[in-house]
Scaffold this active site. Structure first.
Site, short mmCIF file in Angstrom:
data_model
loop_
_atom_site.label_atom_id
_atom_site.label_comp_id
_atom_site.label_asym_id
_atom_site.label_seq_id
_atom_site.Cartn_x
_atom_site.Cartn_y
_atom_site.Cartn_z
CB CYS A 3 -1.05 -0.02 1.26
SG CYS A 3 -2.11 -1.43 1.14
CG HIS B 183 -3.32 3.26 1.33
ND1 HIS B 183 -3.66 2.84 0.00
CD2 HIS B 183 -3.38 2.11 2.06
CE1 HIS B 183 -4.23 1.37 0.16
NE2 HIS B 183 -3.96 1.08 1.63
CG ASN C 179 -6.90 -1.26 0.34
OD1 ASN C 179 -6.20 -0.78 -0.41
ND2 ASN C 179 -6.49 -1.27 1.45
O1 UT7 Z 1 -4.37 -1.25 3.14
C1 UT7 Z 1 -3.65 -1.81 3.99
C2 UT7 Z 1 -3.73 -1.67 5.23
N1 UT7 Z 1 -5.11 -2.21 5.78
C3 UT7 Z 1 -5.75 -1.49 6.80
O2 UT7 Z 1 -5.40 -0.74 7.34
C4 UT7 Z 1 -6.82 -2.44 7.22
C5 UT7 Z 1 -7.05 -2.28 8.61
N2 UT7 Z 1 -8.16 -3.26 9.32
C6 UT7 Z 1 -9.38 -2.99 9.11
O3 UT7 Z 1 -9.69 -2.26 8.16
C7 UT7 Z 1 -10.48 -3.91 9.96
O4 UT7 Z 1 -9.70 -4.47 10.90
C8 UT7 Z 1 -11.28 -4.78 8.98
C9 UT7 Z 1 -12.13 -3.97 7.99
C10 UT7 Z 1 -10.39 -5.74 8.09
C11 UT7 Z 1 -12.04 -5.67 9.75
O5 UT7 Z 1 -12.82 -4.76 10.66
P1 UT7 Z 1 -12.80 -5.10 12.39
O6 UT7 Z 1 -13.73 -4.37 12.91
O7 UT7 Z 1 -11.35 -5.09 12.77
O8 UT7 Z 1 -13.69 -6.69 12.40
P2 UT7 Z 1 -12.91 -7.97 12.89
O9 UT7 Z 1 -11.89 -8.59 11.89
O10 UT7 Z 1 -12.49 -7.99 14.47
O11 UT7 Z 1 -14.08 -9.01 12.78
C12 UT7 Z 1 -15.39 -8.76 13.57
C13 UT7 Z 1 -16.42 -9.67 13.28
C14 UT7 Z 1 -15.91 -11.15 13.21
O12 UT7 Z 1 -16.90 -11.97 13.96
P3 UT7 Z 1 -17.03 -12.45 15.43
O13 UT7 Z 1 -15.50 -13.17 15.67
O14 UT7 Z 1 -17.05 -11.14 16.44
O15 UT7 Z 1 -18.27 -13.39 15.50
C15 UT7 Z 1 -15.61 -11.54 11.90
O16 UT7 Z 1 -15.72 -12.89 11.79
O17 UT7 Z 1 -16.95 -9.44 11.76
C16 UT7 Z 1 -16.78 -10.79 11.31
N3 UT7 Z 1 -16.52 -10.61 9.75
C17 UT7 Z 1 -17.34 -10.05 9.04
N4 UT7 Z 1 -18.90 -10.27 8.69
C18 UT7 Z 1 -19.37 -9.88 8.00
C19 UT7 Z 1 -15.20 -10.40 9.23
N5 UT7 Z 1 -15.34 -9.77 8.00
C20 UT7 Z 1 -16.77 -9.95 7.84
C21 UT7 Z 1 -17.49 -9.40 6.55
N6 UT7 Z 1 -18.93 -9.67 6.91
N7 UT7 Z 1 -16.90 -9.23 5.50
#
Ligand code: UT7
Length: 336
Positions: free
Chosen positions: A115, A263, A293
């Protein structure tokens, strides 16, 4: 010493729009979750069979950037191509771009800084121009990511975020005292390399012959992995640090920023930075809502759109900032 300035910008995205509802038909996800966590409404994915590649998208963006620079292709002295989704494992797409654009047999450098790739590429080009070695350098960020995503519920934490597209800029020797790249700042922290990575084809320990012999359909190492929350926490810290670093190096204040192009990792990250720096909506450009992204392509696409919309004027202080896999992070301070 010379200075460099951006003399041309262009971008290309595939026509095929994939909405959050489209994704919810092929995996367990939904529009509400994706918009609430990332701000993304839709992204572009190359249509299977269309023949579009990372190189071909880069070529389309580059043609626009060169045309807008007013230069002929014979005047381009060097290529820097940033991507994490090259057409081949090697050679990188820089040479394919040279061929497709019919450029002279100039040097082509491939940058692999995820990125942060476009800002790294810009920094390299800026140094070459500063020393006088080259006058006009084509910088491209292009990504065909949809081809390599795990489009099942297993991969939903990553696959809903990424999109395809390309952006390009021509960096040229500055002709006046106003418009120039003031500075670039680059960082890395390999300790966290695996927190956002694609591990295959496993040169780091796994033999390709073994991977092929295993033929394991559950081998996830070819898909991107991201420790989302850890990446998020690091991103907000490093974005802030590297923007401050750039401002301080040029004796500028936050109040001097006319346009911040972060980014497009996650709209929540951009909003966090905007709030932290006390910037208003007109001072931060976001298009992740429409494109997701696009990794190394996200900054040049956003920069081009901001410029096309008249949001960047001569003399403005424009800040580019990136964070991503590696971890790597970087900023560029540009007097437009
Ligand atoms: O470009 C390079 C740099 N990248 C970044 O900076 C990305 C940084 N991270 C993020 O943007 C976020 O961490 C994400 C958008 C990737 C994820 O969001 P989050 O709020 O951190 O969610 P999480 O991974 O903690 O997941 C929360 C819940 C989980 O379920 P449980 O365990 O709480 O039951 C996941 O399984 O959301 C679930 N989940 C989804 N649900 C519906 C994960 N992905 C999805 C999805 N749809 N697509």
């Amino acid at each position: 010493m010379y200075h460099s300035k951006i003399s041309g910008l262009g971008y290309f995205v595939p026509e095929n729009i994939v909405t959050n509802d489209d994704l919810s038909k092929i995996m367990d996800t939904n529009d509400e979750w994706i918009q609430e966590r990332t701000g993304i409404q839709e992204r572009r994915h190359v249509l299977k069979g269309s023949g579009e590649t990372t190189t071909s998208m880069g070529v389309k963006a580059a043609k626009i950037a060169i045309e807008r620079s007013g230069l002929s292709k014979e005047e381009i002295d060097f290529i820097v191509f940033a991507t994490i989704s090259p057409d081949y494992y090697f050679p990188g797409p820089g040479v394919s771009l040279q061929k497709e654009l019919g450029l002279r047999t100039i040097g082509a450098l491939d940058v692999r800084n995820q990125c942060s790739g476009f800002v790294y590429a810009l920094s390299i080009a800026d140094q070459y121009i500063k020393t006088g070695m080259y006058k006009n350098i084509l910088i491209v960020g292009s990504e065909l990511q949809s081809i390599g995503l795990d489009m099942t519920t297993r991969g939903r934490g990553v696959s809903v975020i990424f999109g395809d597209g390309a952006g390009a800029a021509v960096l040229s020797r500055a002709t006046d005292e106003v418009s120039q790249v003031l500075s670039t700042h680059l960082h890395s922290e390999g300790e966290h390399a695996k927190e956002l990575s694609v591990l295959a084809p496993g040169m780091g320990g796994r033999w390709v012959t073994d991977i092929l012999a295993d033929n394991d359909p559950n081998d996830e190492s070819y898909f991107p992995y991201m420790n989302g929350q850890f990446v998020f926490k690091n991103a907000v810290v490093r974005f802030s640090e590297v923007i401050h670093e750039g401002l301080e190096a040029n004796n500028l204040q936050v109040s001097d920023i006319d346009m911040l192009i972060p980014h497009q990792a996650n709209l929540r990250i951009s909003q966090f930075i905007q709030k932290k720096f006390g910037l208003n909506d007109d001072q931060v450009y976001n298009n992740i809502q429409k494109f997701g992204n696009t990794t190394a392509a996200s900054i040049p696409i956003a920069l081009t759109q901001a410029w096309e919309e008249g949001k960047i004027k001569k003399g403005d202080t424009v800040v580019l900032a990136a964070f991503g896999s590696g971890f790597t992070w970087a900023s560029a301070i540009i007097k437009w």
